[in-house]
Design a protein around this motif. Structure first.
Motif, PDB file in Angstrom:
ATOM      1  N   GLY A   1      10.783  -8.615   7.764  1.00 41.73           N
ATOM      2  CA  GLY A   1      11.235  -7.228   7.752  1.00 41.73           C
ATOM      3  C   GLY A   1      12.534  -7.041   8.489  1.00 41.73           C
ATOM      4  N   SER A   2      13.113  -5.872   8.342  1.00 40.99           N
ATOM      5  CA  SER A   2      14.361  -5.538   9.028  1.00 40.99           C
ATOM      6  C   SER A   2      14.488  -4.034   9.149  1.00 40.99           C
ATOM      7  N   ILE A   3      15.213  -3.588  10.160  1.00 45.55           N
ATOM      8  CA  ILE A   3      15.446  -2.153  10.335  1.00 45.55           C
ATOM      9  C   ILE A   3      16.354  -1.626   9.232  1.00 45.55           C
ATOM     10  N   SER A   4      17.354  -2.409   8.840  1.00 50.37           N
ATOM     11  CA  SER A   4      18.273  -1.950   7.786  1.00 50.37           C
ATOM     12  C   SER A   4      17.522  -1.717   6.479  1.00 50.37           C
ATOM     13  N   GLY A   5      16.593  -2.621   6.141  1.00 50.44           N
ATOM     14  CA  GLY A   5      15.797  -2.422   4.940  1.00 50.44           C
ATOM     15  C   GLY A   5      14.930  -1.182   5.035  1.00 50.44           C
ATOM     16  N   THR A   6      14.362  -0.935   6.223  1.00 52.78           N
ATOM     17  CA  THR A   6      13.542   0.258   6.435  1.00 52.78           C
ATOM     18  C   THR A   6      14.343   1.525   6.201  1.00 52.78           C
ATOM     19  N   ILE A   7      15.564   1.576   6.720  1.00 51.23           N
ATOM     20  CA  ILE A   7      16.404   2.765   6.546  1.00 51.23           C
ATOM     21  C   ILE A   7      16.722   2.986   5.073  1.00 51.23           C
TER      22      ILE A   7
ATOM     23  N   ILE B   1      19.259  15.899   2.017  1.00 50.43           N
ATOM     24  CA  ILE B   1      18.754  14.532   2.061  1.00 50.43           C
ATOM     25  C   ILE B   1      18.654  14.050   3.502  1.00 50.43           C
ATOM     26  N   LEU B   2      19.678  14.338   4.296  1.00 50.58           N
ATOM     27  CA  LEU B   2      19.676  13.900   5.692  1.00 50.58           C
ATOM     28  C   LEU B   2      18.609  14.639   6.500  1.00 50.58           C
ATOM     29  N   ASP B   3      18.486  15.954   6.269  1.00 51.08           N
ATOM     30  CA  ASP B   3      17.500  16.742   7.023  1.00 51.08           C
ATOM     31  C   ASP B   3      16.085  16.206   6.823  1.00 51.08           C
ATOM     32  N   SER B   4      15.786  15.746   5.619  1.00 48.20           N
ATOM     33  CA  SER B   4      14.448  15.235   5.343  1.00 48.20           C
ATOM     34  C   SER B   4      14.316  13.750   5.644  1.00 48.20           C
ATOM     35  N   SER B   5      15.388  13.143   6.149  1.00 41.56           N
ATOM     36  CA  SER B   5      15.377  11.705   6.445  1.00 41.56           C
ATOM     37  C   SER B   5      15.197  11.403   7.920  1.00 41.56           C
ATOM     38  N   TYR B   6      15.742  12.250   8.788  1.00 42.21           N
ATOM     39  CA  TYR B   6      15.804  11.894  10.204  1.00 42.21           C
ATOM     40  C   TYR B   6      14.436  11.610  10.807  1.00 42.21           C
ATOM     41  N   TYR B   7      13.522  12.575  10.697  1.00 40.55           N
ATOM     42  CA  TYR B   7      12.252  12.388  11.394  1.00 40.55           C
ATOM     43  C   TYR B   7      11.406  11.285  10.758  1.00 40.55           C
ATOM     44  N   ILE B   8      11.442  11.154   9.435  1.00 39.87           N
ATOM     45  CA  ILE B   8      10.740  10.046   8.792  1.00 39.87           C
ATOM     46  C   ILE B   8      11.419   8.726   9.141  1.00 39.87           C
ATOM     47  N   GLY B   9      12.739   8.740   9.231  1.00 39.91           N
ATOM     48  CA  GLY B   9      13.477   7.530   9.589  1.00 39.91           C
ATOM     49  C   GLY B   9      13.142   7.038  10.981  1.00 39.91           C
ATOM     50  N   PHE B  10      13.031   7.966  11.952  1.00 41.35           N
ATOM     51  CA  PHE B  10      12.664   7.570  13.310  1.00 41.35           C
ATOM     52  C   PHE B  10      11.239   7.016  13.337  1.00 41.35           C
ATOM     53  N   LEU B  11      10.331   7.672  12.619  1.00 47.10           N
ATOM     54  CA  LEU B  11       8.961   7.161  12.535  1.00 47.10           C
ATOM     55  C   LEU B  11       8.951   5.754  11.941  1.00 47.10           C
ATOM     56  N   ALA B  12       9.716   5.578  10.871  1.00 48.13           N
ATOM     57  CA  ALA B  12       9.723   4.293  10.174  1.00 48.13           C
ATOM     58  C   ALA B  12      10.323   3.187  11.039  1.00 48.13           C
ATOM     59  N   MET B  13      11.326   3.519  11.851  1.00 45.49           N
ATOM     60  CA  MET B  13      11.908   2.510  12.737  1.00 45.49           C
ATOM     61  C   MET B  13      10.857   1.960  13.683  1.00 45.49           C
ATOM     62  N   GLY B  14      10.059   2.852  14.246  1.00 36.76           N
ATOM     63  CA  GLY B  14       9.016   2.408  15.160  1.00 36.76           C
ATOM     64  C   GLY B  14       7.910   1.668  14.442  1.00 36.76           C
TER      65      GLY B  14
ATOM     66  N   LEU C   1      27.314  20.253  10.022  1.00 34.62           N
ATOM     67  CA  LEU C   1      27.842  18.909  10.256  1.00 34.62           C
ATOM     68  C   LEU C   1      26.682  18.007  10.692  1.00 34.62           C
ATOM     69  N   PRO C   2      26.452  16.906   9.984  1.00 35.11           N
ATOM     70  CA  PRO C   2      25.289  16.053  10.281  1.00 35.11           C
ATOM     71  C   PRO C   2      25.497  15.156  11.499  1.00 35.11           C
ATOM     72  N   THR C   3      25.504  15.753  12.685  1.00 32.70           N
ATOM     73  CA  THR C   3      25.689  14.965  13.907  1.00 32.70           C
ATOM     74  C   THR C   3      24.530  13.999  14.131  1.00 32.70           C
ATOM     75  N   GLY C   4      23.359  14.343  13.592  1.00 38.86           N
ATOM     76  CA  GLY C   4      22.211  13.460  13.731  1.00 38.86           C
ATOM     77  C   GLY C   4      22.402  12.125  13.053  1.00 38.86           C
ATOM     78  N   LEU C   5      23.305  12.081  12.058  1.00 39.42           N
ATOM     79  CA  LEU C   5      23.557  10.832  11.357  1.00 39.42           C
ATOM     80  C   LEU C   5      24.110   9.771  12.308  1.00 39.42           C
ATOM     81  N   VAL C   6      24.948  10.215  13.250  1.00 37.42           N
ATOM     82  CA  VAL C   6      25.514   9.277  14.225  1.00 37.42           C
ATOM     83  C   VAL C   6      24.403   8.693  15.100  1.00 37.42           C
ATOM     84  N   LEU C   7      23.548   9.565  15.640  1.00 40.49           N
ATOM     85  CA  LEU C   7      22.425   9.105  16.463  1.00 40.49           C
ATOM     86  C   LEU C   7      21.516   8.187  15.660  1.00 40.49           C
ATOM     87  N   PHE C   8      21.244   8.578  14.441  1.00 46.43           N
ATOM     88  CA  PHE C   8      20.358   7.813  13.571  1.00 46.43           C
ATOM     89  C   PHE C   8      20.901   6.393  13.342  1.00 46.43           C
TER      90      PHE C   8
END
Length: 336
Positions: A283-289, A53-66, A182-189
Motif C-alpha cells: 500500500g501507499s498514501i499516494s494511492g489512498t489519496i 470535490i475538495l469539500d467532500s474529500s478532506y475528511y474522508i481523505g484524513f480518515l483514509a490516511m490513518g 479558496l481551498p486552503t485545506g488542499l495545502v494541509l491535505f
C-alpha cells in the motif's frame, strides 16, 4: 533494521512493481472518470464543482490516511467514522459551554488518538480480532457522543464570528476570492499526505508496520516489538480521525449525535481502490489519496449526468469488489 524482515529482496522488488502498477491504474481511472463527467455532464468543468470535490474529500481523505496504516498491518478499523463524529461532538460541546476554540480543536485530535490507543490495546495486547475490537469501539464512540451531548445537535461557531477562524484552515471565503472560496485545506491535505507517505515508505515505523502485514510471525521472530508498532498504526488512525472531525465540522457546521456510520466504509474503500491490500503489506498514501478522489469525483459528478449521489454506493461497491479481486489474483501469483 533497514529492510522489511518479512520479505526477501526479490519479493520486495515484485511488491513494489505491483504497487506501482495498481497506483498507475487508479490514477488513470481518476483521469478517465473526471474527463467523462466533463464531457457528459453540463457545467461539471467549473471552479465551483472543483471546490465541491475538495469539500467532500478532506475528511474522508484524513480518515483514509490513518486507515491505510491499519490495513497495512493486515487489520481493519471500523470505528474511525464514529470516532471522527464523537471527537467533534465532544469538542463542539465544550466550545458551546464556553471553552476556548483552539484548545478544544487540539483536544479533538487527542481524543481520536486515545480511541486509537484503545483499539491498538485490544488488538495487539488482548489479541481480539480487529473486526470485533473496532466494531466495539464504533458502538462506544457513537454512544459516548450521544451521552455527552444529551442527544442534541452541536453547532460550531460560524465563519463570521471571531471563533470561526478555524474554518479558514480548510476554505477561505471572501468577496475578493472566486465563488466557492479558496481551498486552503488542499495545502494541509497534500503536506500531510507527503509527510505520511514518507513515514510509511522511508522510516522505521513505516517499514515495521508494513512487515507486520507481510508476515507477522516472521516479524516477531526478527526481534521486532509487534505490539508497539501494531498499536502505533491504530493510534495514527485515531489521530487522523480526530483531524477529520475538525475538517468535517469546518465544512458542515452542525453535527448530529449517533452519526458517523458509513464514513469508515468510504475511507476503507478509497484505501483499497488506491491499491492497499486488505491482506496487509502492500500500500501507499499516494494511492489512498487517488482512491479517495475517485470516490469524491464519482459522488460529485453523478448528479451532472442525471443520477443521484446515492448511486455512488452502487458504483463504489462494484469498483471495490474488482479492486479486491485483482489484489487476490496478484497475491496468488506472488505465491506461485
Amino acid at each position: 533494521m533497514d529492510t522489511n524482515p518479512a520479505l526477501r529482496p526479490g519479493q520486495q522488488g515484485r511488491l513494489k512493481r505491483l504497487l506501482s502498477n495498481q497506483r498507475t491504474v487508479a490514477l488513470l481511472a481518476l483521469i478517465v472518470l473526471f474527463l467523462f463527467f466533463c464531457v457528459a455532464g453540463d457545467n461539471f468543468a467549473s471552479y465551483t464543482t472543483f471546490m465541491s470535490i475538495l469539500d467532500s474529500s478532506y475528511y474522508i481523505g484524513f480518515l483514509a490516511m490513518g486507515v491505510t496504516f491499519v490495513i497495512m498491518t493486515g487489520g481493519i478499523d471500523l470505528s474511525c467514522g464514529t470516532v471522527m463524529v464523537c471527537c467533534a461532538l465532544i469538542s463542539g460541546q465544550l466550545i458551546k459551554n464556553g471553552f476556548p476554540v483552539w484548545p478544544c480543536l487540539v483536544l479533538c485530535i487527542i481524543l481520536g488518538g486515545m480511541f486509537g490507543l484503545l483499539n491498538g490495546f485490544m488488538v495487539s495486547v488482548m489479541k481480539l480480532p480487529a473486526f470485533i475490537a473496532t466494531l466495539g469501539t464504533m458502538m462506544i464512540s457513537r454512544g459516548l457522543g450521544s451521552i455527552i451531548t444529551a442527544t442534541a445537535s452541536v453547532t460550531f461557531p460560524s465563519r463570521r464570528s471571531p471563533d470561526g477562524a478555524f474554518r479558514n484552515i480548510f476554505k477561505m471565503i471572501s468577496p475578493d476570492l472566486p465563488t466557492g472560496g479558496l481551498p486552503t485545506g488542499l495545502v494541509l491535505f497534500l503536506v500531510l499526505a507527503l509527510v505520511m507517505g514518507l513515514v510509511l515508505g522511508k522510516t522505521k515505523p513505516g517499514r515495521y508496520i508494513t512487515a507486520l502485514g507481510s508476515n507477522k510471525e516472521a516479524t516477531r521472530l526478527s526481534g521486532i516489538n509487534i505490539v508497539k508498532w501494531e498499536t502505533l498504526a491504530y493510534v495514527l488512525s485515531g489521530l487522523f480521525a480526530g483531524l477529520a472531525g475538525i475538517s468535517y465540522a469546518a465544512t458542515y457546521s452542525t453535527l448530529l449525535p449517533g452519526t458517523g456510520n458509513g464514513f469508515e466504509l468510504d475511507a476503507i474503500a478509497g484505501t483499497v481502490i488506491g491499491g492497499t491490500s486488505l491482506s496487509g503489506g502492500i500500500g501507499s498514501i499516494s494511492g489512498t489519496i487517488i482512491g479517495v478522489f475517485i470516490m469524491s469525483v464519482l459522488k460529485t459528478g453523478l448528479p451532472f449526468v442525471g443520477l443521484q449521489p446515492h448511486y455512488q454506493l452502487l458504483f463504489t461497491g462494484i469498483v471495490l469488489v474488482i479492486a479486491v479481486f485483482v489484489d487476490v489474483m496478484n497475491r496468488q501469483r506472488q505465491k506461485t
